[in-house]
Design a protein around this motif. Structure first.
Motif, PDB file in Angstrom:
ATOM      1  N   TYR A  61      -7.700  16.878  13.889  1.00  0.00           N
ATOM      2  CA  TYR A  61      -7.991  17.018  12.457  1.00  0.00           C
ATOM      3  C   TYR A  61      -9.155  17.977  12.221  1.00  0.00           C
ATOM      4  CZ  TYR A  61      -5.356  12.677  11.633  1.00  0.00           C
ATOM      5  OH  TYR A  61      -4.376  11.718  11.551  1.00  0.00           O
ATOM      6  N   ARG A  84      -5.198  12.497  -1.460  1.00  0.00           N
ATOM      7  CA  ARG A  84      -3.772  12.678  -1.160  1.00  0.00           C
ATOM      8  C   ARG A  84      -3.011  11.348  -1.148  1.00  0.00           C
ATOM      9  NH1 ARG A  84      -2.532  15.528   3.957  1.00  0.00           N
ATOM     10  NH2 ARG A  84      -1.841  13.916   5.375  1.00  0.00           N
ATOM     11  N   ILE A  85      -3.743  10.243  -1.202  1.00  0.00           N
ATOM     12  CA  ILE A  85      -3.069   8.939  -1.234  1.00  0.00           C
ATOM     13  C   ILE A  85      -2.819   8.559  -2.693  1.00  0.00           C
ATOM     14  CG2 ILE A  85      -3.202   6.514  -0.516  1.00  0.00           C
ATOM     15  CD1 ILE A  85      -3.295   8.503   1.838  1.00  0.00           C
ATOM     16  N   TRP A  89     -13.000   9.355  10.173  1.00  0.00           N
ATOM     17  CA  TRP A  89     -13.728  10.631  10.110  1.00  0.00           C
ATOM     18  C   TRP A  89     -15.162  10.525  10.613  1.00  0.00           C
ATOM     19  CZ3 TRP A  89     -10.627  14.632   9.003  1.00  0.00           C
ATOM     20  CH2 TRP A  89      -9.453  14.367   8.279  1.00  0.00           C
ATOM     21  N   PHE A 102      -9.674  -1.079   0.940  1.00  0.00           N
ATOM     22  CA  PHE A 102      -8.654  -0.255   1.596  1.00  0.00           C
ATOM     23  C   PHE A 102      -9.141   1.082   2.146  1.00  0.00           C
ATOM     24  CE2 PHE A 102      -5.883  -2.640  -1.529  1.00  0.00           C
ATOM     25  CZ  PHE A 102      -5.316  -3.461  -0.573  1.00  0.00           C
ATOM     26  N   PHE A 103     -10.202   1.625   1.569  1.00  0.00           N
ATOM     27  CA  PHE A 103     -10.521   3.025   1.887  1.00  0.00           C
ATOM     28  C   PHE A 103     -11.836   3.257   2.638  1.00  0.00           C
ATOM     29  CE2 PHE A 103      -7.560   3.299  -1.677  1.00  0.00           C
ATOM     30  CZ  PHE A 103      -6.675   4.265  -1.223  1.00  0.00           C
ATOM     31  N   ARG A 158      -4.678   2.442  12.649  1.00  0.00           N
ATOM     32  CA  ARG A 158      -3.324   2.075  12.235  1.00  0.00           C
ATOM     33  C   ARG A 158      -2.453   1.783  13.447  1.00  0.00           C
ATOM     34  NH1 ARG A 158      -1.813   7.992   9.547  1.00  0.00           N
ATOM     35  NH2 ARG A 158      -1.899   9.225  11.456  1.00  0.00           N
ATOM     36  N   TYR A 216      -6.350  21.038   6.527  1.00  0.00           N
ATOM     37  CA  TYR A 216      -5.692  19.742   6.722  1.00  0.00           C
ATOM     38  C   TYR A 216      -4.302  19.844   6.097  1.00  0.00           C
ATOM     39  CZ  TYR A 216      -5.546  14.533   6.427  1.00  0.00           C
ATOM     40  OH  TYR A 216      -5.239  13.199   6.529  1.00  0.00           O
ATOM     41  N   PHE A 243       0.861  -1.190   0.000  1.00  0.00           N
ATOM     42  CA  PHE A 243       0.000   0.000   0.000  1.00  0.00           C
ATOM     43  C   PHE A 243       0.887   1.226   0.000  1.00  0.00           C
ATOM     44  CE2 PHE A 243      -2.945   3.165   1.607  1.00  0.00           C
ATOM     45  CZ  PHE A 243      -4.111   2.831   0.938  1.00  0.00           C
ATOM     46  N   ASN A 263      -1.863  -0.048   8.231  1.00  0.00           N
ATOM     47  CA  ASN A 263      -3.236   0.460   8.293  1.00  0.00           C
ATOM     48  C   ASN A 263      -4.220  -0.702   8.418  1.00  0.00           C
ATOM     49  OD1 ASN A 263      -2.120   2.936   7.940  1.00  0.00           O
ATOM     50  ND2 ASN A 263      -2.886   3.277   5.869  1.00  0.00           N
ATOM     51  N   TYR A 292       4.864   5.578   0.538  1.00  0.00           N
ATOM     52  CA  TYR A 292       3.531   6.095   0.885  1.00  0.00           C
ATOM     53  C   TYR A 292       3.312   7.483   0.317  1.00  0.00           C
ATOM     54  CZ  TYR A 292      -0.645   6.603   3.815  1.00  0.00           C
ATOM     55  OH  TYR A 292      -1.933   6.750   4.260  1.00  0.00           O
ATOM     56  N   TYR A 347     -11.743   2.383   6.465  1.00  0.00           N
ATOM     57  CA  TYR A 347     -10.754   3.221   7.164  1.00  0.00           C
ATOM     58  C   TYR A 347     -11.301   4.639   7.317  1.00  0.00           C
ATOM     59  CZ  TYR A 347      -6.116   5.234   8.252  1.00  0.00           C
ATOM     60  OH  TYR A 347      -5.062   5.874   8.850  1.00  0.00           O
ATOM     61  N   THR A 348     -11.848   5.154   6.225  1.00  0.00           N
ATOM     62  CA  THR A 348     -12.332   6.544   6.245  1.00  0.00           C
ATOM     63  C   THR A 348     -13.521   6.694   7.196  1.00  0.00           C
ATOM     64  OG1 THR A 348     -11.497   6.887   4.025  1.00  0.00           O
ATOM     65  CG2 THR A 348     -13.232   8.392   4.759  1.00  0.00           C
TER      66      THR A 348
HETATM   67  N1  UDP Z   1      -7.068   6.476   3.867  1.00  0.00           N
HETATM   68  C1  UDP Z   1      -7.765   5.290   3.773  1.00  0.00           C
HETATM   69  N2  UDP Z   1      -7.080   4.120   3.901  1.00  0.00           N
HETATM   70  C2  UDP Z   1      -5.759   4.068   4.133  1.00  0.00           C
HETATM   71  C3  UDP Z   1      -5.047   5.273   4.235  1.00  0.00           C
HETATM   72  C4  UDP Z   1      -5.732   6.472   4.109  1.00  0.00           C
HETATM   73  O1  UDP Z   1      -8.973   5.303   3.584  1.00  0.00           O
HETATM   74  O2  UDP Z   1      -5.195   2.974   4.260  1.00  0.00           O
HETATM   75  C5  UDP Z   1      -7.809   7.755   3.724  1.00  0.00           C
HETATM   76  C6  UDP Z   1      -8.427   8.172   5.073  1.00  0.00           C
HETATM   77  O3  UDP Z   1      -9.621   8.866   4.825  1.00  0.00           O
HETATM   78  C7  UDP Z   1      -7.341   9.064   5.625  1.00  0.00           C
HETATM   79  C8  UDP Z   1      -6.900   9.808   4.373  1.00  0.00           C
HETATM   80  O4  UDP Z   1      -6.933   8.800   3.345  1.00  0.00           O
HETATM   81  O5  UDP Z   1      -7.828   9.921   6.620  1.00  0.00           O
HETATM   82  C9  UDP Z   1      -5.538  10.435   4.445  1.00  0.00           C
HETATM   83  O6  UDP Z   1      -4.617   9.452   4.876  1.00  0.00           O
HETATM   84  P1  UDP Z   1      -3.236   9.843   5.592  1.00  0.00           P
HETATM   85  O7  UDP Z   1      -2.501   8.584   5.854  1.00  0.00           O
HETATM   86  O8  UDP Z   1      -2.566  10.884   4.782  1.00  0.00           O
HETATM   87  O9  UDP Z   1      -3.793  10.465   6.939  1.00  0.00           O
HETATM   88  P2  UDP Z   1      -3.093  11.192   8.186  1.00  0.00           P
HETATM   89  O10 UDP Z   1      -1.687  10.659   8.286  1.00  0.00           O
HETATM   90  O11 UDP Z   1      -3.180  12.653   7.907  1.00  0.00           O
HETATM   91  O12 UDP Z   1      -3.948  10.768   9.336  1.00  0.00           O
END
Ligand code: UDP
Ligand code: FAD
Length: 389
Positions: free
Chosen positions: A330, A175-176, A161, A152-153, A297, A365, A99, A287, A186, A156-157
């Protein structure tokens, strides 16, 4: 009430924003008082040696990266760098995955060797073209198939959030990176490195570079404004707090961190998983996107710092609702929260003697390098306006 003392600039917050601007103004000869309600410097980037002797990031992992030579040159005055290719993994369906999504992930999914051409064709067939992705769901589905998005997303999201990706700006998941080669890093920025002796040491050096900064820790803004008169205020705290939340509170997400340390002896049984002695997991960050796991994570920062120490410390991150007792880690990038922020920003724009900079005061952010750039720009503006003493 008359304040007890005078200063040129009163700066609220001793993180990247506050200390960068303080250094610029102080080096030009202005007297700066910096206060922070916490009892340490470096804000959320603070790192320290824990009881196991491991250098840890107390408020979540801080991976410095930047495309701005100006920012890197500036910070390099106060630190050397330890170059890192930040690599992480995702854990789902009972296994570790490469990833961010790349050709290796595709091979892990199909169980067969593949080429960039085959992977690109598969993505092309299974993605959902969207010309202008308007939210985090669209930005992902426009690049990858639903299966990878859900794997994957989505989970987690939702955990991170407490919102669906479709209710967050495209920039959050956007941003990913999604890659069709084997680049497992990464992040994509040109410069990726940690301060050689850590962030706290970087800011100790910054403070030592000028005699014109007076630092007061453990002091809140409310107390500071009673104590110091100033010609200009720089505020890096939460903007809704500054205005007494008169338009209602801005939403924030907070985190609970659970630290766990292991001795070299305890780590021996982990070697089949971590792949090397002295480590607990196979990457700096793993993650956990699945809803059944309560944390998002696990970070083992020793992979990135390169610290030579037998023990290790892992940190699990549990997202939580923000309450006034929590740190507002955040801001929530979404149209509804932005609408509230705009009301506060309107008040801020009409304050000639106060600057609002940093992640909380501008409700953005932002990464550390972006906040540093913002502070450098604001310092230039203030120096152009006030000159030198
Ligand atoms: N994200 C996700 N799965 C992952 C990594 C990231 O869904 O494995 C999404 C999630 O919404 C996360 C956002 O992408 O808040 C940004 O990830 P990042 O790792 O940049 O977050 P941070 O380090 O700012 O918490
Ligand atoms: P802060 O570091 O929050 O500093 C503001 C300071 O102001 C705080 O110390 C606070 O105590 C103080 N303060 C606030 N209100 C008041 C008040 N009323 N009175 C007195 N003091 C007050 N960025 C990256 O580049 N890479 C990463 O990998 C990364 N990972 C992150 C992981 C997590 C979990 C979090 C939360 C953030 C991460 N960031 C990362 C973002 C990074 O933390 C910020 O960009 C940076 O710290 C912002 O600096 P700042 O000075 O604006 O804010």
């Amino acid at each position: 009430m008359q304040a007890d003392a005078n200063t040129d600039f009163l700066i609220i917050g001793a993180g990247f924003a506050g200390l960068t601007i303080a250094e610029r103004l102080a080096s030009a000869g202005w007297k700066c008082v910096v206060v922070d309600r916490r009892t340490h410097i470096a804000g959320n980037a603070r790192d320290h040696i824990d009881r196991a002797g491991v250098l840890v990031h107390g408020y979540g992992p801080h991976y410095f990266r930047s495309n701005s030579p100006k920012v890197v040159d500036y910070l390099s005055r106060f630190t050397g760098w330890h170059r890192v290719s930040y690599t992480i993994k995702s854990h789902a369906r009972g296994r570790y995955w490469s990833f961010p999504v790349n050709l290796n992930t595709y091979e892990e999914l199909t169980g067969k060797p593949a080429t960039t051409a085959a992977f690109t064709a598969w993505l092309e067939q299974n993605r959902t073209p969207v010309e202008h992705p308007a939210n985090s769901e669209e930005v992902l589905l426009s690049q990858i198939p639903r299966e990878l998005y859900e794997l994957f997303f989505e989970g987690y999201t939702l955990k991170q959030w407490k919102r669906h990706p479709r209710d967050l700006d495209a920039s959050v998941c956007g941003r990913i990176p999604i890659r069709t080669n084997r680049d497992n890093r990464y992040l994509s920025e040109d410069f990726q490195a940690l301060p050689a002796r850590g962030y706290t040491a970087l800011f100790e050096n910054l403070l030592a570079a000028t005699p014109n900064i007076e630092l007061h820790l453990g002091i809140d803004f409310a107390e500071a404004k009673q104590r110091w008169n100033c010609r200009h205020l720089v505020y890096t705290g939460a903007i809704d707090e500054f205005y007494g939340r008169r338009f209602g509170p801005l939403p924030y997400r907070s985190l609970r961190f659970e630290h766990q340390s292991f001795t070299a002896g305890q780590l021996r049984t982990r070697e089949p998983i971590s792949g090397k002695p002295g480590f607990w997991q196979p990457a700096m960050q793993v993650n956990y996107p699945e809803p059944k796991v309560p944390f998002t994570r696990i970070v083992e920062i020793k992979h990135a710092t390169g610290q030579a120490v037998d023990a290790t410390t892992i940190v699990r991150e549990f997202p939580k609702d923000w309450t006034p007792e929590d740190e507002p880690y955040y801001p929530v990038p979404a149209p509804d929260s932005r609408a509230i922020y705009q009301k506060y920003a309107g008040l801020a724009a009409a304050e000639p003697r106060t600057s609002f900079i940093g992640r909380l005061a501008t409700y953005r952010y932002y990464n550390m390098d972006q906040v540093t750039a913002m502070a450098l720009t604001e310092a230039d503006k203030l120096l152009a306006r006030h000159g030198t003493p």
